[in-house]
Write a protein that holds these residues in place. Structure first.
Motif, mmCIF file in Angstrom:
data_model
loop_
_atom_site.group_PDB
_atom_site.id
_atom_site.type_symbol
_atom_site.label_atom_id
_atom_site.label_comp_id
_atom_site.label_asym_id
_atom_site.label_seq_id
_atom_site.Cartn_x
_atom_site.Cartn_y
_atom_site.Cartn_z
ATOM 1 N N ASP A 1 36.962 17.626 67.222
ATOM 2 C CA ASP A 1 36.349 18.470 66.200
ATOM 3 C C ASP A 1 36.043 17.649 64.952
ATOM 4 N N GLU A 2 34.788 17.285 64.782
ATOM 5 C CA GLU A 2 34.360 16.468 63.633
ATOM 6 C C GLU A 2 35.309 15.292 63.430
ATOM 7 N N ALA A 3 35.622 14.642 64.535
ATOM 8 C CA ALA A 3 36.679 13.636 64.505
ATOM 9 C C ALA A 3 36.352 12.473 63.577
ATOM 10 N N GLY B 1 25.741 21.864 64.527
ATOM 11 C CA GLY B 1 25.269 23.019 63.775
ATOM 12 C C GLY B 1 25.701 22.894 62.332
ATOM 13 N N LEU B 2 25.117 23.734 61.479
ATOM 14 C CA LEU B 2 25.453 23.676 60.061
ATOM 15 C C LEU B 2 26.862 24.232 59.847
ATOM 16 N N SER B 3 27.365 24.060 58.637
ATOM 17 C CA SER B 3 28.688 24.573 58.306
ATOM 18 C C SER B 3 28.733 26.090 58.494
ATOM 19 N N GLY B 4 29.774 26.547 59.148
ATOM 20 C CA GLY B 4 29.927 27.985 59.364
ATOM 21 C C GLY B 4 29.202 28.508 60.586
ATOM 22 N N SER B 5 28.597 27.605 61.356
ATOM 23 C CA SER B 5 27.842 28.073 62.516
ATOM 24 C C SER B 5 28.742 28.374 63.708
ATOM 25 N N GLY B 6 30.034 28.046 63.606
ATOM 26 C CA GLY B 6 30.956 28.440 64.672
ATOM 27 C C GLY B 6 31.418 27.314 65.582
ATOM 28 N N LYS B 7 31.154 26.068 65.180
ATOM 29 C CA LYS B 7 31.525 24.939 66.033
ATOM 30 C C LYS B 7 33.029 24.846 66.254
ATOM 31 N N SER B 8 33.780 24.891 65.141
ATOM 32 C CA SER B 8 35.236 24.759 65.263
ATOM 33 C C SER B 8 35.819 25.915 66.056
ATOM 34 N N THR B 9 35.282 27.084 65.831
ATOM 35 C CA THR B 9 35.766 28.243 66.578
ATOM 36 C C THR B 9 35.494 28.050 68.064
ATOM 37 N N LEU B 10 34.296 27.613 68.382
ATOM 38 C CA LEU B 10 33.936 27.442 69.789
ATOM 39 C C LEU B 10 34.845 26.419 70.472
ATOM 40 N N SER C 1 22.232 40.954 64.184
ATOM 41 C CA SER C 1 22.553 39.640 63.628
ATOM 42 C C SER C 1 23.960 39.627 63.043
ATOM 43 N N LYS C 2 24.452 38.398 62.827
ATOM 44 C CA LYS C 2 25.771 38.195 62.240
ATOM 45 C C LYS C 2 25.879 38.882 60.879
ATOM 46 N N ASP C 3 24.836 38.733 60.056
ATOM 47 C CA ASP C 3 24.845 39.353 58.722
ATOM 48 C C ASP C 3 24.909 40.867 58.806
ATOM 49 N N THR D 1 33.540 39.349 61.067
ATOM 50 C CA THR D 1 32.796 38.091 61.069
ATOM 51 C C THR D 1 32.611 37.602 62.497
ATOM 52 N N VAL D 2 31.367 37.338 62.839
ATOM 53 C CA VAL D 2 31.095 36.788 64.162
ATOM 54 C C VAL D 2 31.340 35.281 64.110
ATOM 55 N N GLY D 3 32.278 34.815 64.897
ATOM 56 C CA GLY D 3 32.553 33.375 64.946
ATOM 57 C C GLY D 3 31.690 32.718 66.005
ATOM 58 N N VAL D 4 31.764 33.245 67.214
ATOM 59 C CA VAL D 4 30.953 32.740 68.319
ATOM 60 C C VAL D 4 30.308 33.936 69.004
ATOM 61 N N ILE E 1 35.085 37.388 67.560
ATOM 62 C CA ILE E 1 34.808 38.149 66.349
ATOM 63 C C ILE E 1 36.100 38.221 65.556
ATOM 64 N N PHE E 2 36.034 37.835 64.273
ATOM 65 C CA PHE E 2 37.228 37.857 63.436
ATOM 66 C C PHE E 2 37.317 39.182 62.690
ATOM 67 N N GLY E 3 38.525 39.705 62.563
ATOM 68 C CA GLY E 3 38.738 40.928 61.801
ATOM 69 C C GLY E 3 39.501 41.936 62.627
HETATM 70 N N1 LIG Z 1 40.430 32.695 60.948
HETATM 71 C C1 LIG Z 1 39.246 33.203 60.586
HETATM 72 N N2 LIG Z 1 39.160 34.445 60.074
HETATM 73 C C2 LIG Z 1 37.967 34.959 59.709
HETATM 74 N N3 LIG Z 1 36.798 34.332 59.820
HETATM 75 C C3 LIG Z 1 36.809 33.087 60.315
HETATM 76 C C4 LIG Z 1 38.035 32.447 60.718
HETATM 77 N N4 LIG Z 1 37.743 31.212 61.179
HETATM 78 C C5 LIG Z 1 36.410 31.081 61.058
HETATM 79 N N5 LIG Z 1 35.837 32.195 60.545
HETATM 80 C C6 LIG Z 1 34.403 32.431 60.319
HETATM 81 O O1 LIG Z 1 33.734 32.155 61.524
HETATM 82 C C7 LIG Z 1 32.511 31.471 61.279
HETATM 83 C C8 LIG Z 1 32.505 30.155 62.018
HETATM 84 O O2 LIG Z 1 33.458 29.278 61.438
HETATM 85 P P1 LIG Z 1 33.750 27.838 61.996
HETATM 86 O O3 LIG Z 1 34.905 27.295 61.246
HETATM 87 O O4 LIG Z 1 33.838 27.887 63.456
HETATM 88 O O5 LIG Z 1 32.433 27.062 61.579
HETATM 89 P P2 LIG Z 1 32.078 25.517 61.711
HETATM 90 O O6 LIG Z 1 30.769 25.437 62.386
HETATM 91 O O7 LIG Z 1 33.194 24.784 62.306
HETATM 92 O O8 LIG Z 1 31.892 25.096 60.192
HETATM 93 P P3 LIG Z 1 32.266 23.719 59.463
HETATM 94 O O9 LIG Z 1 31.158 22.773 59.730
HETATM 95 O O10 LIG Z 1 32.319 24.135 58.021
HETATM 96 O O11 LIG Z 1 33.585 23.271 59.979
HETATM 97 C C9 LIG Z 1 32.395 31.337 59.769
HETATM 98 O O12 LIG Z 1 31.591 32.387 59.316
HETATM 99 C C10 LIG Z 1 33.819 31.495 59.295
HETATM 100 O O13 LIG Z 1 33.840 32.061 58.008
#
Ligand SMILES: Nc1ncnc2c1ncn2[C@@H]1O[C@H](COP(=O)(O)OP(=O)(O)OP(=O)(O)O)[C@@H](O)[C@H]1O
Ligand SMILES: [Mg+2]
Lengths: 279, 397
Positions: free
Chosen positions: B188-190, B60-69, B29-31, B40-43, B12-14
């Motif tokens: 990561d989206e290499a 997953g779609l953009s913002g779904s948390g892949k990079s964070t995971l 939910s995340k919202d 913000t819920v990342g994962v 969780i970010f913040g």
């Molecule tokens: N450093 C951060 N601080 C605050 N919120 C973050 C941070 N990094 C990611 N988030 C939020 O966490 C959620 C997941 O982000 P993440 O980058 O993991 O998504 P993603 O699936 O990799 O998207 P994309 O396909 O655009 O790369 C998003 O809502 C994003 O706004």
């Protein structure tokens, strides 16, 4: 009526306290700075002026382009001809010493403030304070700790000129792209490895720009430094001003300008070489 | 033991993120959590295991948390809650030194925008991971050169990264990731920054490398085609949570919910399904039988061809009804009318690859294994039915 806060008294007392309690440290600093300035001065004024001018021309050619080298040659010949060679070299010795001290202190401080937002939030206002305070004010503590001469001149110049080196080192390191820092982390770099292998190399052009500004600022201090006994071309400028000798003032001022242009062009082209070298 | 095991992993970010954990556990939910707490819920409570040697795709779609995971897997991001076990050891609890050791030896990473060091040559980039381990120059040079050769960049070692094309730069990224011989490669989206043709090449190459090196690969993508192409298993993410994990076929044929269904609905099935999905059991005969028996078999099964195999089910050829009745009249043997030129495919051939063959062949395609044994046949109708979305797929023996 509210009594005046005795701020000046406190500052005086603090300075006095410093003077009595850590004077061995000041003696050491004084000796080191004095030795450095003297060495530079000796190296610059011992050989015949023509030899030194040719060496500078060669250095300018190596660092920059033909035009800068030509300017160096003609400019320094003019300084020599006008009879300001020795004092200009004394000034250069002071500026170089101040620049070296600024780099030695400023680059690590910049690195430190890049490493944490906390440190940055302390350093930034201090730097703002240092740069907005009238430069004359630095003469006082410099004199009270180091008496008169070249050494307090160097100290005052350093205080006045060090901020750009600190700021731009900090900036340069913070500007290293996040994904590169992340990559360095992902492979298991220690903070020191990250600094040496990634952050500093990428920040070098920015750091060099800071050093360039520092040199220019310390050059702008030469006249002020001469008020506390620092030798150099500043003395002539000062005398010209106090005795309204416009002609002398112009000649001495010209010597400062020529030195400034040479230093500026040479250090700037070092920055550019670094930039294109890293491409 | 799985090589990676993730349990209840949450980010969780913040400021003060722990306060949202209870809300997540309650299923908010995340919202909703964002509205109430501005966090913000990342994962969101991800749990899964990754087996050694598999390509595990996170999609997953953009913002779904892949990079964070994926960054939680090597702790480039510190989790708010949960565990990440790498070969049984929880990296969340590790000290900085232990974590560095894991990053140096066990896990490496390939980045979307390559993240090559611009001031270092290709070789110096490749050897970076070895250099910081203090491995001596000659040894690390050798390993780096091997890695560069592996990705097809021999002779480029002295170039600067910006002298290379995007595809080549990512090969350097891959070589850098492989040079220290890690067990796990995080990507990561290499390939997302590469243009489509180069991207396909890189996918093929990755699969090829994988078949030789048997690394465990965690591959992030938002592209379903890519996921289906390279993934052994796919995890689908939405709003930080994992909504389904399964093989490409499972995801395609049995979407867990509407989200997955929408994700997969415009996928080209011909690139997912293989010959094994549509093949039928063939009518076979051994060559010692006569043409009369062959005709009888055809009549029984209502087909116009029989496949001739030897005792070990090795395919010898095909016999058709016309030739067989001719042979009965003329007293020929089965081997006299054998058509040996039968079109064959392997079981893992994708439908889009056998399209031309199946539409031109006069007899159904024979599906054979490596040693030429017949395992099934592919008829045109079955291919068309499968592509039309019929889930009634009969899987051959
Ligand atoms: N450093 C951060 N601080 C605050 N919120 C973050 C941070 N990094 C990611 N988030 C939020 O966490 C959620 C997941 O982000 P993440 O980058 O993991 O998504 P993603 O699936 O990799 O998207 P994309 O396909 O655009 O790369 C998003 O809502 C994003 O706004
Ligand atoms: Mg991402």
């Amino acid at each position: 009526m509210i009594p005046k806060i005795p701020l000046s008294h406190w500052v005086d007392q603090f300075v006095e306290w410093l003077d009595t309690h850590i004077s061995p440290l000041f003696d050491l600093i004084k000796a080191t700075i004095g030795f450095t300035v003297d060495s530079f001065e000796w190296v610059l004024t011992m050989p015949p002026a023509l030899v030194v001018i040719l060496i500078f021309t060669a250095l300018a050619y190596a660092a920059a382009r033909t035009r800068v080298a030509l300017f160096t040659l003609l400019g320094f010949l003019l300084v020599w001809n006008l009879g300001y060679w020795d004092v200009t070299m004394q000034t250069l010795a002071l500026v170089l010493t101040a620049a070296i001290i600024s780099i030695v202190l400023g680059v690590p401080l910049g690195i430190l403030s890049a490493s944490s937002n906390r440190i940055q939030s302390i350093v930034t206002p201090v730097l703002d304070f240092m740069q907005t305070m009238p430069a004359f004010v630095y003469l006082l503590p410099a004199v009270s700790f180091f008496s008169l001469g070249m050494v307090p001149g160097v100290v005052a110049s350093v205080i006045f000129a060090i901020p750009p080196t600190i700021r731009l080192t900090n900036l340069g390191i913070r500007q290293v792209p996040k994904d590169l820092v992340e990559a360095a982390d992902a492979f298991g770099s220690t903070p020191m490895q990250k600094l040496i292998k990634l952050e500093i190399p990428l920040a070098v052009p920015t750091i060099m720009a800071g050093i360039n500004q520092t040199i220019m600022l310390s050059l702008s201090m030469v006249v002020i430094s001469s008020m506390i006994g620092a030798q150099g071309v500043g003395v002539d400028v000062l005398r010209a001003v106090t005795q309204t000798e416009v002609g002398v003032g112009f000649e001495a001022g010209l010597a400062v300008v020529i030195l400034a242009v040479v230093l500026d062009r040479v250090t700037q082209s070092l920055v550019q070489n670094k930039r294109s070298g890293s491409k | 033991m799985p090589i990676i095991e993730v349990k209840g992993l949450t980010k969780i970010f913040g400021p003060n993120p722990k306060r949202a954990i209870a809300m997540l556990a309650k299923g908010l939910s995340k919202d909703r959590i964002y509205q109430e707490t501005k966090l913000t819920v990342g994962v969101n409570q991800a749990s899964f295991t990754i087996e050694e040697g598999e390509i595990f795709v996170i999609m997953g779609l953009s913002g779904s948390g892949k990079s964070t995971l994926v960054r939680l897997l090597n702790r480039l991001i510190d989790p708010t809650d949960g565990q990440v076990l790498i070969q049984g050891k929880d990296i969340v609890k590790m000290s900085k030194e232990q974590l560095r050791e894991v990053r140096r030896k066990q896990i490496s990473m390939v980045f979307q925008k390559f993240a090559l060091f611009p001031h270092r040559s290709v070789l110096e980039n490749t050897e970076y991971g070895l250099e910081i381990q203090g491995i001596d120059k000659s040894e690390r040079r050798k390993k780096a050169m091997d890695a560069l050769e592996l990705v097809g960049l021999k002779n480029w070692e002295n170039s600067r990264p910006d002298q290379l094309s995007g595809g080549m730069q990512q090969r350097v990224g891959l070589a850098r990731g492989l040079a220290n011989d890690p067990d796990v490669l995080l990507m990561d989206e290499a390939f997302s920054a590469l243009d489509p043709l180069i991207r396909k090449d890189m996918q093929d190459e990755l699969l090829e490398l994988q078949s030789r090196m048997k690394k465990t690969i965690v591959f992030i993508t938002h592209d379903l085609d890519e996921a289906l192409r390279i993934g052994d298993r796919i995890a689908l993410m939405k709003d930080g949570a994992i909504v389904q994990i399964g093989t490409p076929e499972e995801i395609m044929t049995n979407p867990a919910n509407e989200y997955v269904e929408r994700f997969v609905e415009d996928v080209d099935l011909s690139k997912v399904l293989t010959a094994s999905h549509v093949m039928k059991r063939p009518v076979t005969i051994t060559p010692d039988k006569g043409p009369r028996v062959a005709l009888q078999f055809m009549k029984e099964h209502g087909v116009s061809n029989v496949y001739v195999v030897d005792g070990a089910r090795k395919l010898l050829g095909v016999v058709n009804a016309e030739d067989a009745s001719q042979a009965v009249k003329e007293g020929k043997k089965l081997t006299d009318i054998l058509i040996e030129d039968v079109p064959t495919v392997t079981a893992d051939t994708f439908l889009h690859e056998l399209f031309d063959q199946v539409s031109q062949a006069k007899v159904p395609l024979a599906v054979v294994d490596d040693s030429g044994r017949l395992s099934g046949i592919v008829i045109r109708g079955a291919v068309l039915a499968a592509l039309a979305g019929s889930t009634d797929l009969e899987v051959g023996s």
